[in-house]
Design a protein around this motif. Structure first.
Motif, PDB file in Angstrom:
ATOM      1  N   GLU A 113       8.884   5.584  -5.200  1.00 22.59           N
ATOM      2  CA  GLU A 113       8.856   4.148  -5.482  1.00 22.59           C
ATOM      3  C   GLU A 113       8.290   3.347  -4.323  1.00 22.59           C
ATOM      4  N   ASP A 114       8.328   3.916  -3.126  1.00 22.75           N
ATOM      5  CA  ASP A 114       7.800   3.230  -1.946  1.00 22.75           C
ATOM      6  C   ASP A 114       7.104   4.257  -1.060  1.00 22.75           C
ATOM      7  N   SER A 149       6.880   2.915   3.342  1.00 28.66           N
ATOM      8  CA  SER A 149       7.916   2.907   4.383  1.00 28.66           C
ATOM      9  C   SER A 149       9.077   3.858   4.135  1.00 28.66           C
ATOM     10  N   THR A 150       9.211   4.387   2.926  1.00 26.93           N
ATOM     11  CA  THR A 150      10.329   5.275   2.623  1.00 26.93           C
ATOM     12  C   THR A 150       9.911   6.732   2.771  1.00 26.93           C
ATOM     13  N   ASN A 184      -2.172  -1.685  -4.475  1.00 25.91           N
ATOM     14  CA  ASN A 184      -1.298  -2.090  -3.367  1.00 25.91           C
ATOM     15  C   ASN A 184      -2.082  -2.602  -2.163  1.00 25.91           C
ATOM     16  N   ARG A 190      -0.396  -4.787   0.452  1.00 25.94           N
ATOM     17  CA  ARG A 190       0.672  -4.211   1.278  1.00 25.94           C
ATOM     18  C   ARG A 190       0.127  -3.310   2.378  1.00 25.94           C
TER      19      ARG A 190
END
Length: 241
Positions: free
Chosen positions: A70-71, A74-75, A194, A197
């Motif tokens: 989902e990320d 950063s995850t 994205n 981002r």
């Protein structure tokens, strides 16, 4: 600073581990027909081990840490970061191995590919961002297992019309579409969606790298299709006549 030293240490440790692995392979027997190019046999065998290790590792990373899907920026988990670090070390090792042992004219495509991967993966490892994106990229190693096995079968003199080779050819092309072309297309789509981002330097590096690698993979897919199916079918028809 501490984490950066750890990350660099992991990458360098991976370089050394794959170097040691390749050296160990020199003690194992090589098929007689492959003796004329024993270096290539060891190089591909090392690459096969890397793919066999990192392909399932990438799947496991998403299975154990589904939040990463989902990320992708950063995850990440320790497992996924370690995967990218180890793979970065492998690509650095393989780059040096090819640069030192093979003419540039014969492997410039792979050297360029490795340069792009090393640059992008190093950013992920050191900045601890885009690790999930790098893990997605490593799903292509599930296809690389069959690609490397295909090369070893050909070097071993295995009959290209035999059942073993034909089965591997089918698995190679099927997994090529599923885990290589589809994965790269999805990554390109994700990067476009994205854009806001992602920093401009990372976006530029990612876009350029994906564009070139996608073209290279489409060309390689055609070569595989032509070699293992189109020409093979043509040869069978000639024999039938």
């Amino acid at each position: 600073m501490y984490f950066h030293l750890m990350d660099i240490g992991t990458v360098l440790g991976s370089v050394g581990a794959f170097k040691l692995l390749n050296a160990t392979l020199t003690r194992l027997p090589v098929p007689y027909v492959a003796l004329r190019n024993a270096w290539k046999w060891r190089n591909i065998s090392t690459s096969l081990i890397h793919s066999t290790l990192t392909g399932p590792w990438a799947v496991l990373s998403f299975y154990l840490h589904p939040e990463m899907a989902e990320d992708l920026i950063s995850t990440h988990s320790v497992l996924s970061h370690s995967l990218v670090s180890v793979s970065t070390g492998y690509f650095i090792y393989d780059f040096m191995d090819m640069a030192l042992n093979q003419k540039f004219s014969k492997n410039w495509e792979l050297l360029f590919h490795h340069s792009v991967v090393i640059t992008c993966f190093s950013i992920a490892v050191l900045k601890r961002q885009f690790v999930g994106f790098a893990v997605v990229a490593l799903l292509v190693e599930l296809n690389s297992v069959f690609l490397h096995l295909r090369q070893l079968l050909r070097m071993s003199g295995v009959a290209t019309r035999g059942n073993l080779y034909r089965l591997n050819s089918a698995l190679t092309l099927g997994s090529y579409v599923a885990f290589r072309i589809s994965t790269l297309a999805w990554m390109t789509r994700w990067l476009v969606l994205n854009r806001g981002r992602v920093s401009l330097p990372c976006y530029a590096a990612g876009s350029a790298g994906l564009s070139v690698i996608m073209v290279m993979n489409v060309v390689l897919f055609y070569r595989l299709l032509d070699s293992d199916f189109i020409k093979a079918c043509g040869d069978r028809r000639k024999k039938e006549k």
